[in-house]
Design an enzyme around this catalytic site. Structure first.
Site: not given
Length: 486
Positions: A174, A236
């Site tokens: 995300h 990430h």
């Protein structure tokens, strides 16, 4: 960005923490903003709720608090809930998937299967979808972490790849959907003044930080099997690194962007097998004070073994062996129970080679770009200016791009953007298999070193910035973490 096509969105793990905090709020905001086609529908899949009414009660109790107050509208919320069906299903029982097949039906449009579950369920779910004729016109979204090492990641990818083609698989991260990450690309490739500076001749070092005040909360059992390296670094942080360091793509299509990011990951300098401790710091939080409240040590959290060596903090030094970045250190850091919750990228430019204005401790402070990803999304360029008055006294000033203040238009949250991309078939912001495996390959030496039972983490008090060794690692390169300098 709007989709008008018909779709069926099936959410596995429909009562889970991720669904409550991120996925359902993202879908609601897309619904409220009118960017989801009216022909689209949602099916939640879980075991916890007995029926549709029970599921909607659960959603009302657990999701509304995660929707920004400014975005919540009673009418939009009720019409959002009306789009939901619910199937009570045990993902480990293939027989239950007959119920899902009936609920999905043979309607028009794409089928999106979002697997917000444990990675151990990815393969059984995909096989049951195929066995019940649900893999046609389908896209499957896989949450991280995808496996626990390179071997398990390959096993999952191989098995899912037997059912779905690579262009049907959406491995989500995300952070790639955040507005500020997209603006990083715009800043670099849309402005001629930055691109000439984005290289080893002018950049001294780069820091990438994802810090959390929160501990493991009620996820102790999951987290203790995962740790910060798998949970945050392999995905990430390395995705952000590859975005910062990539070469200009031929275009902004998915193939061009993925090609350049993969080149960065493949150019990462292999870690020194004989002394991982020189470039990697492993920490674990002890008790301390956060927001005026005493919080427990990691080993005292629910479902965490009292002798656990799982890391809750990681700091790494990475180097990229290519023409643009050779010799420039990239410092990566993530942790729980830290002093502040923030995610940011700090580009430290080199000081001027000769200062006609005299020596100044501000030289490095005044040559810096800070891209903040959260809690607020902004880009801040620091430079030096003369203080008013006699003499030539310098001070650090900054130019701000505060998205909320400057752009005025409503900002699309990361999950809302990525969910729309899945429905519309846009792959640019998702992680392909080869990128994922390149990241696993780079972190594997650290996993192996830290798996040795005699290797214990360095402890740090909750509410601090982690072990002192993380600061010492930067001090060897003549620099500090941003908050230490301030």
């Amino acid at each position: 960005m709007q989709t008008d096509q018909a779709f069926t969105f099936v959410l596995f793990g429909g009562t889970g923490d991720l669904s409550m905090r991120k996925i359902l709020p993202g879908l609601y905001q897309a619904h409220r903003d009118g960017v989801l086609g009216k022909a689209g529908r949602f099916i939640a899949v879980a075991r916890a709720a007995p029926d549709r009414e029970g599921y909607l009660d659960w959603v009302n109790s657990h999701v509304r608090s995660h929707v920004p107050k400014a975005a919540f509208e009673d009418e939009a919320w009720q019409s959002f809930l009306e789009r939901f069906d619910y199937v009570r299903l045990d993902a480990t029982n293939p027989e239950d998937f007959h119920k899902l097949a009936r609920a999905v039906g043979s309607g028009e449009g794409v089928r999106v299967f979002y697997l917000a579950t444990s990675p151990s369920l990815f393969v059984p779910i995909c096989r049951s979808l195929a066995d019940n004729g649900l893999s046609e016109r389908a896209r499957v979204v896989l949450e991280k972490p995808l496996g626990y090492d390179l071997k398990s990641s390959r096993a999952i990818n191989d098995a899912v790849g037997e059912i779905f083609a690579e262009e049907q698989i959406y491995r989500i991260d995300h952070y790639l959907g955040k507005e500020s990450v997209q603006n990083l690309l715009a800043l670099r490739f849309g402005n001629v003044m930055f691109e000439p500076l984005w290289r080893r001749e002018w950049v001294e070092s780069i820091q990438i930080t994802i810090a959390e005040k929160l501990g493991v909360e009620a996820r102790g059992d999951f987290y203790d099997k995962t740790g910060a390296l798998r949970d945050m670094v392999q995905n990430h942080l390395l995705q952000l690194l590859s975005t910062v360091a990539m070469e200009p793509p031929l275009s902004m299509d998915s193939e061009s962007i993925r090609k350049e990011k993969l080149s960065v990951l493949r150019a990462l300098k292999p870690l020194p097998l004989n002394d991982i401790s020189k470039v990697a710091v492993r920490g674990q939080y002890t008790s301390g004070v956060i927001n005026g409240q005493q919080v427990p040590a990691y080993r005292d959290e629910q479902e965490v073994p009292p002798d656990s060596n799982t890391e809750t903090f990681v700091a790494l030094k990475a180097e990229i062996e290519n023409w643009r970045w050779a010799g420039v250190p990239f410092f990566l850091r993530t942790g729980k129970r830290l002093a502040e919750s923030k995610a940011e990228i700090v580009v430290n430019f080199r000081p001027v080679p000769h200062s006609a204005l005299g020596p100044s401790v501000l030289q490095t402070v005044g040559n810096r770009l800070v891209i903040q990803l959260q809690p607020q999304e902004s880009i801040r360029l620091y430079c030096l200016a003369k203080q008013p008055g006699p003499g030539m006294q310098l001070q650090s000033v900054h130019l701000d791009l505060e998205f909320d203040e400057f752009l005025k238009s409503s900002r699309m949250e990361a999950y809302e953007r990525l969910l729309l991309d899945v429905i519309d078939g846009r792959l640019a912001l998702f992680v392909p298999r080869d990128e994922q495996e390149a990241a696993w390959r780079w972190v594997e030496p650290i996993l192996e070193e830290w798996s040795r039972p005699e290797k214990s983490p360095k402890f740090y008090s909750s509410g601090t910035w982690g072990p002192a060794a993380a600061s010492a690692m930067l001090a060897k390169h003549g620099t500090t973490w941003l908050e230490e300098e301030n």
